[in-house]
Write a protein that holds these residues in place. Sequence first.
Motif: not given
Length: 544
Positions: A52-59, A36-39, A11-14
């Motif tokens: 991990e995939a969602k954070a990479l896409l945002c990055l 994004s990097h923190q995520a 939930v915190q990651l989201d």
Amino acid sequence: MNNDDRSRAEVQLDALLKRAHAALDQGDVKTGRELSHQALKAALALESKRFEAKALLCLAHCDRMLSRYRRAHRASQRAAQAFQLLGDTSGEVMALSTHAYVAVNLGRNEEAVEAALLSVRLSEFVENAEHSVLSYNALGVAYFWSRNFDKAEQALQTALQIAEQTTPKLDTFQPRINQWWNQIIRIFHERFDEGPLPSLALMRVLRESVMQGHHHNQTASLTPNVTTEAVLMFAASLDHCWHGQLEPAKAAAIKLSRWAQGYGTLTWLVALEAWIRAEIAWADQNWPVAHEQAAKMIEIAVTVEHEQLACLGHMLASQLFEAQGASARALDELRRLRQREQLIRSDCLESREHVINWQMDLRLRQRSIALLELTSRQLEKLSLEDSLTGIPNRRSFERYADDLLRLGKERGQMPCMALIDVDQFKQINDRFSHQVGDEVLKRIAKILKAHVREDDMAARLGGDEFVIVFKTADLDIAQQVCQRIGDTVRQFDWSALSPGLQSSISVGVARAEQQDTVETLTHRSDTAMYLKKKTRLNAAHTLH
């Protein structure tokens, strides 16, 4: 980490990723990248492939906006791979579209077209019009930077049609602005190949269409987009310049310069500013400034890794020399262009090697996963199967009986259970050997299996004890089946296994009641079986 802790962490990651996207929407790309990097770090620590995939896409989005194309290339590629492994087609479509944009800016045209085409095909399975528009838009961009202008127009027209036919209609601003880009790049190359500028009529029509869409978007949003505003100022300045209207062109270039500083770091927008200033200086025949700005365009484009603009810069510099009659220097600039294109090809080959290595790694992973799934199924089967007889074991029986009791109580159709014991089995082992005893158990298991229906279960509880669970049979029918089984066992030619061998079974049958559990029903069946065994033994003693 227990499930509750993991759920809270997710939930915190989201929430962290939502803040990152909100920062991007507001034009604060640096904050978006930090979040994004923190995520990503948190997702790696949590071992959550999905986040991990969602954070990479945002990055990848952040790095693309900041003109850090190599970083964006790595992130978008990793995101696409992660989404593919997760089976998340929607995420893979978005990652591949982003990857296409980034790859083409790096000059990796084939890779970009391949990624965009795959995104288009995958979007057909998502049934989301926004994904289709995104994919066709990326394909159009990949095509026009690859100088396939007609295919670019087809792809962008398809994006527009999908957007306009959707209810409610989707925003068409991006496909329209890319139609304009397609025309600009086409005109630039035609001028390079043929000398004079071709007709600018379509370019102006497309620009007006873009401006109408921009006005609509400005009305709907209070936050201007830095890239959009800078590109539109470039469009206005180039349009005026190529039409010979230099004062309006210079005024638009000044506005472009302000927007180009919007991200607080060097981006491709500064290279656009150098491009238009070189065009204006050319129109003014201010050759020193024109050459200075063309060189600046190349330098900035190389710095921010926008290889397409770097190549256009070399072409522009060559045209400037040609316009001055300096053919030798124009040829020198074309040689530099060929050298840059060769570097791009070498870089692209290395990139494709990485892709092949990844594909091989993916295949090995998929094969490993398939083997693990097969092994898991085999282990599951083994855990539910009696190793000696091949019929279900106690664990399987208890699971099945528990389900039947629950369903039976709900539907008012209670199952029956029969407990079976092999008579004097210890004497068989002692007299004929344990090997013969095992064969007896195997044959009895086969007889049981042959006499039960598909929805019933015959299982071995252990030792010489067996059980039959009748899903829907009445008590009388269950007893009749058990009688036939007992007769079959008694009449079997046991002497074929070992001379003098004989075997029989004792069976107790009980019907489940509303208050029964597996344990209580088993106990009642067991009691009924021992009563029958005792009655039969007493009768045998009386006869003797």
